[in-house]
Design a protein around this motif. Structure first.
Motif, short mmCIF file in Angstrom:
data_model
loop_
_atom_site.label_atom_id
_atom_site.label_comp_id
_atom_site.label_asym_id
_atom_site.label_seq_id
_atom_site.Cartn_x
_atom_site.Cartn_y
_atom_site.Cartn_z
N VAL A 49 -15.03 -0.66 40.47
CA VAL A 49 -13.74 -0.26 41.05
C VAL A 49 -13.96 0.79 42.14
N ASP A 50 -14.78 1.81 41.80
CA ASP A 50 -15.01 2.92 42.76
C ASP A 50 -15.74 2.43 44.00
N ALA A 51 -16.57 1.39 43.85
CA ALA A 51 -17.30 0.85 44.99
C ALA A 51 -16.49 -0.22 45.71
N ALA A 52 -15.27 -0.49 45.20
CA ALA A 52 -14.36 -1.45 45.83
C ALA A 52 -14.95 -2.85 45.92
N MET A 53 -15.59 -3.28 44.83
CA MET A 53 -16.08 -4.66 44.82
C MET A 53 -14.88 -5.60 44.80
N PRO A 54 -15.01 -6.75 45.45
CA PRO A 54 -13.86 -7.67 45.53
C PRO A 54 -13.37 -8.06 44.14
N GLY A 55 -12.08 -8.11 43.97
CA GLY A 55 -11.50 -8.58 42.72
C GLY A 55 -11.36 -7.53 41.64
N MET A 56 -11.85 -6.33 41.88
CA MET A 56 -11.73 -5.28 40.87
C MET A 56 -10.31 -4.72 40.86
N LEU A 57 -9.82 -4.40 39.67
CA LEU A 57 -8.44 -3.89 39.59
C LEU A 57 -8.41 -2.46 39.05
N PRO A 58 -7.62 -1.62 39.67
CA PRO A 58 -7.49 -0.24 39.19
C PRO A 58 -6.66 -0.18 37.90
N VAL A 59 -7.05 0.70 36.99
CA VAL A 59 -6.25 0.93 35.77
C VAL A 59 -6.00 2.42 35.66
N ILE A 60 -4.73 2.78 35.57
CA ILE A 60 -4.39 4.21 35.60
C ILE A 60 -4.92 4.95 34.37
N ASN A 61 -5.46 6.14 34.60
CA ASN A 61 -5.99 7.02 33.57
C ASN A 61 -4.84 7.90 33.06
N GLU A 62 -4.45 7.70 31.82
CA GLU A 62 -3.27 8.41 31.30
C GLU A 62 -3.48 9.92 31.27
N MET A 63 -4.72 10.31 31.03
CA MET A 63 -5.03 11.75 31.00
C MET A 63 -4.70 12.40 32.35
N ALA A 64 -5.01 11.70 33.45
CA ALA A 64 -4.73 12.26 34.78
C ALA A 64 -3.22 12.41 34.98
N VAL A 65 -2.47 11.46 34.46
CA VAL A 65 -1.01 11.53 34.57
C VAL A 65 -0.49 12.74 33.80
N GLU A 66 -1.01 12.91 32.58
CA GLU A 66 -0.62 14.07 31.77
C GLU A 66 -0.91 15.38 32.50
N GLN A 67 -2.09 15.44 33.10
CA GLN A 67 -2.49 16.67 33.79
C GLN A 67 -1.56 16.97 34.97
N ALA A 68 -1.14 15.92 35.68
CA ALA A 68 -0.23 16.13 36.81
C ALA A 68 1.12 16.63 36.31
N VAL A 69 1.59 16.05 35.20
CA VAL A 69 2.88 16.49 34.64
C VAL A 69 2.76 17.93 34.15
N ARG A 70 1.66 18.22 33.48
CA ARG A 70 1.43 19.59 32.98
C ARG A 70 1.46 20.58 34.14
N THR A 71 0.79 20.23 35.23
CA THR A 71 0.75 21.12 36.39
C THR A 71 2.15 21.27 36.97
N GLY A 72 2.88 20.16 37.06
CA GLY A 72 4.25 20.22 37.57
C GLY A 72 5.10 21.16 36.74
N LEU A 73 4.95 21.10 35.43
CA LEU A 73 5.73 21.98 34.56
C LEU A 73 5.33 23.44 34.79
N GLY A 74 4.02 23.67 34.97
CA GLY A 74 3.54 25.03 35.23
C GLY A 74 4.06 25.57 36.54
N LEU A 75 4.39 24.69 37.48
CA LEU A 75 4.93 25.12 38.78
C LEU A 75 6.46 25.04 38.77
N LYS A 76 7.03 24.95 37.58
CA LYS A 76 8.49 24.90 37.41
C LYS A 76 9.12 23.85 38.32
N ALA A 77 8.46 22.71 38.37
CA ALA A 77 8.87 21.68 39.32
C ALA A 77 9.58 20.52 38.64
N GLN A 78 10.26 19.75 39.47
CA GLN A 78 10.93 18.55 38.99
C GLN A 78 9.88 17.49 38.65
#
Ligand code: ADP
Ligand code: MG
Length: 484
Positions: A49-78
């Motif tokens: 996936v990282d090397a962008a081989m043809p036909g590879m599909l990205p799958v979202i990392n839930e931990m990264a999503v959690e971290q973004a939400v956590r950071t948003g909450l820490g910045l008192k953001a929507q």
């Protein structure tokens, strides 16, 4: 307290907005399971996936999503429960996909705010425009082959949070305070390690100038600056450059510039690219990112106490000064250390020891807190010895230095060196009598009205007892004897 550049036609105000790229603390990349550890051998953390081989599909990392939400909450953001990943198309040798997966019109986090702490003790609120998730690119290496550029894809696909500020910043100092505070909050949250030297945090710095009261001027953006010092230097240089152009009757071209820290100047890289140049469109390989309130609530319920709240608590509940509280909360590591020392002890005394002696000795030896030979527990035990009258504060400083250099426990040093404070009135009285007998002339002067000789006698008694006499006891016995 903004930065003002003086020109022949009057003062110019400097306006700054920062876009900070913060690497998400996560073992895996944003859309692949590859490792993200810093310093690994080149091209060893690269999946198809990282090397962008043809036909590879990205799958979202839930931990990264959690971290973004956590950071948003820490910045008192929507927090946006619905957001979209877009392709940002451009060509570069270290971007094998030919596009970066980012978020454009619908980011995961919207508007928020953050307080920055200024040198004079005041705070200022800086608006947060948005936070979005995106992939990092690989790295082109230009200095390992005489004619070729090499590419390392270890970083390709690593999750980044781009945190964009409003143009609310008005000076290099405020810009540095902004980055420091953001780094502190990210570290408290555990969402980014904040190591700027390792590239975990880098800032794009937007600068414009205007006459006070005028609308914002045209800005230039300086890319990828990774130290607080360089951010400040770049702003000073760039503001002056723009003022010179405007004063000479010119106009500022909106462009992307590079800050050259060796020459201490900025130079043009390219004219500013517009969003439409990137042909943004929703990534067809990824569904919109959706989560529910429960997901957000769970993260909210696990948020740690953040520096502003901690500071308020240190002031209100522990009775610390605003200054001391500010110093102690700025870095999470320091706050943790202090809290361990102060647990069940006099908070003010603990604060004095951490800020005074501990920081002083760390400075003296060029060590960081994590390398401190004196643990919080060991310092706490030293403070206990002061509190229960075993040693004086002055002796304690000597003991601390020895603890710092030898790693020994306070009680052992006190025992070995016989530093126990003498509170025994008989012994102290004997020492006082000796000192008075040895200084008849001084005694006469004292009795003749030279009051400040009390200090001299005090010093002599302390000296005679090797600094171990309890000063309170000495004082009580000495004065009446001198007064006769
Ligand atoms: P773009 O999408 O083109 O990068 P944004 O509007 O998102 O532009 O702004 C990017 C950054 O530039 C933000 O941090 C913002 O605060 C800052 N900025 C915008 N206008 C100005 C200005 N006139 N002077 C200084 N900084 C600015
Ligand atoms: Mg931008």
């Amino acid at each position: 307290m903004g930065m003002i550049v003086q020109g022949a036609t009057g003062d110019w105000e400097v306006v700054i907005g920062l876009e900070v790229h913060a690497q998400v603390s996560s073992k895996a990349k944003l859309f692949s399971g590859s490792a993200t550890e810093y310093g690994a051998e080149q091209n060893t953390q690269v999946s198809f996936v990282d090397a962008a081989m043809p036909g590879m599909l990205p799958v979202i990392n839930e931990m990264a999503v959690e971290q973004a939400v956590r950071t948003g909450l820490g910045l008192k953001a929507q927090i946006n429960k619905f957001s979209v990943f877009d392709r940002k198309n451009y060509f570069y040798a270290d971007l094998p996909q030919g596009y970066q997966i980012s978020q454009y019109l619908q980011p995961i986090v919207g508007e928020g705010k953050m307080l920055i702490d200024l040198k004079d003790g005041s705070t200022k609120e800086i608006g947060i425009t948005r936070l979005h998730l995106e992939q990092d690119a690989g790295k082109s290496i230009h200095d390992q082959h005489p004619t070729n550029t090499l590419v390392d894809l270890n970083r390709s696909g690593v999750a980044l949070m781009e945190i964009v500020s409003e143009p609310d910043i008005r000076s290099p100092e405020e810009a540095a305070a902004y980055v420091k505070k953001l780094r502190s909050i990210l570290r408290y949250l555990g969402t980014c390690d904040g190591n700027m030297e390792e590239g975990s945090m880098r800032a794009d710095v937007n600068v414009s100038v205007r006459k006070p009261g005028d609308p914002f001027g045209t800005r230039c953006e300086m890319k990828n600056i990774n130290s607080l010092r360089f951010i400040q230097q770049a702003i000073v240089y760039e503001a002056n450059r723009q003022v010179d152009i405007l004063e000479a009757g010119g106009t500022i071209d909106q462009e992307t510039r590079l800050y050259d820290s060796v020459k201490g100047e900025t130079r043009s890289m390219r004219s500013k690219e517009e969003a439409h140049d990137y042909r943004y469109f929703p990534d067809p390989d990824l569904l919109p990112l959706e989560f529910d309130d429960a997901f957000v609530e769970k993260i909210k319920s696990q948020l740690p106490e953040l520096p502003d709240d901690k500071k308020a608590r240190f002031i209100e509940e522990l009775g610390l000064t605003a200054y001391d509280a500010g110093v102690l909360v700025a870095e999470k590591e320091v706050a943790d250390y202090f809290e361990a020392v102060a647990e069940g002890r006099d908070a003010k005394l603990s604060a004095n020891w951490v800020i005074g002696e501990l920081f002083g000795n760390l400075n003296r030896t060029g060590k960081s807190l994590s390398e401190s030979p004196v643990s919080a527990d060991a310092l706490g035990k030293l403070i206990d010895l002061i509190k229960d009258g075993t040693i004086s504060n002055r002796i304690a400083k000597e003991v601390f230095e020895e603890m710092f250099d030898s790693g020994k426990a306070a009680a052992d040093i006190v025992e070995e060196k016989g530093l126990k404070q003498v509170s025994d009135t008989g012994a102290i009285e004997a020492a006082i009598d000796e000192v008075i007998a040895a200084n008849p002339d001084k005694l006469e002067e004292y009795r003749g009205g030279k009051d400040k000789l009390l200090g001299f006698f005090m010093g002599q008694v302390m000296k005679a007892t090797g600094g171990k006499a309890n000063p309170g006891v000495v004082n009580k016995i000495l004065k009446p004897k001198l007064d006769g």
